[in-house]
Write an enzyme that holds these catalytic residues in place. Structure first.
Site, PDB file in Angstrom:
ATOM      1  N   SER A 182       0.996  -1.103   0.201  1.00 32.12           N
ATOM      2  CA  SER A 182      -0.081  -0.170   0.056  1.00 32.12           C
ATOM      3  C   SER A 182       0.896   1.208  -0.096  1.00 32.12           C
ATOM      4  CB  SER A 182      -0.949   0.000   1.277  1.00 32.12           C
ATOM      5  OG  SER A 182      -1.987   1.009   0.895  1.00 32.12           O
ATOM      6  N   ASP A 210      -9.884  -5.597  -3.931  1.00 32.71           N
ATOM      7  CA  ASP A 210      -9.357  -4.298  -3.324  1.00 32.71           C
ATOM      8  C   ASP A 210     -10.283  -2.920  -3.348  1.00 32.71           C
ATOM      9  OD1 ASP A 210      -7.835  -2.234  -1.956  1.00 32.71           O
ATOM     10  OD2 ASP A 210      -5.944  -3.014  -2.606  1.00 32.71           O
ATOM     11  N   HIS A 235      -7.832  -5.760   0.152  1.00 29.79           N
ATOM     12  CA  HIS A 235      -6.533  -4.836   0.514  1.00 29.79           C
ATOM     13  C   HIS A 235      -5.931  -5.566   1.584  1.00 29.79           C
ATOM     14  CE1 HIS A 235      -4.402  -1.285   0.132  1.00 29.79           C
ATOM     15  NE2 HIS A 235      -4.436  -0.867   1.425  1.00 29.79           N
TER      16      HIS A 235
END
Length: 246
Positions: free
Chosen positions: A136, A191, A225
């Site tokens: 991320s 995600d 995610h």
């Protein structure tokens, strides 16, 4: 991150002593190799996490001659989260391609990661045996750092992320030694935080900056995610390929 059934095979240590001159190394988590370390992976966590968050998962894919370094991002107020203080590599205003960006913070963070690379080279692991990686926001910083780094690195692992300051590229990479460096980009199809489309746009942008054949974009159908054992298996395969035993 840690998946059920995983066990620690290597000691996790806090780096200290002569690392104090490199702020991010003062309390970073390191996973030591079980034999002579001839390579290093610097892995950067996501927003609100710490180096401990990924240490167990990296232990599960460890390679005996590779050291894994997991620094902690500093505590800063994050605009996206109502200026709450949290571990963040730089300020975040939004997660869309058109969101304003913390240019000064991104560049400062990249210099701090380059200082870790310099520390490793001074201590016997050459830059071309150092790999950057992250998840991320950490993956975003790993991409930006590599593409603006004057030392050639072994590769980049970019998980569920984007390219910061994307409008400044390819010009921002004009002095980079990593125009031929392999990049493994992975993204979960489910995600909702950093949508798959954003990852795909990032992959296409990367192919205008580095040699297109060196950019691998892997999609994992059932991943949100986060990560999965299948994704981490792909990461381990990439690490072993780019950092072979010597």
């Amino acid at each position: 991150m840690r998946f059920p059934g995983e066990t620690l095979q290597h000691p996790l240590q806090c780096m200290c002593g002569n690392n104090m001159s490199v702020p991010l190394l003062a309390d970073a988590v390191t996973i030591s190799g079980t034999e002579k370390e001839t390579a290093a992976v610097i892995f950067l966590h996501g927003l609100g996490d710490t180096g401990h968050g990924w240490a167990d998962t990296l232990t599960s894919i460890s390679v005996p001659y590779i050291k894994y370094i997991c620094p902690h991002a500093p505590l800063i107020p994050v605009t996206l989260n109502m200026k709450m203080m949290m571990h963040s590599w730089f300020d975040l205003m939004g997660f869309s391609p058109d969101s304003p960006e913390d240019e000064a913070g991104i560049k400062r963070a990249a210099e701090n990661i380059k200082a870790i690379i310099d520390h490793e080279t001074k201590n016997g692991i050459p830059a071309n045996r150092v790999m950057l990686g992250g998840f991320s926001q950490g993956g975003a910083l790993s991409l930006y750092t590599a593409l603006t780094c004057q030392q050639q690195l072994a590769g980049v692992v970019a998980l569920s992320c984007w390219l910061p300051l994307h409008r400044t590229f390819p010009q921002a990479a004009s002095g980079s030694a990593n125009r031929e460096t392999p990049i493994l980009q992975c993204h979960g199809a489910k995600d909702s935080m950093i949508p798959l489309q954003f990852g795909a746009l990032t992959s296409e942008k990367l192919k205008t900056i580095v040699s297109p054949q060196n950019v691998s974009f892997r999609i994992f159908p059932d991943v949100m995610h986060g990560s999965s054992p299948e994704e981490m298996s792909a990461v381990k395969e990439f690490i072993k390929k780019q950092l072979p035993r010597i």
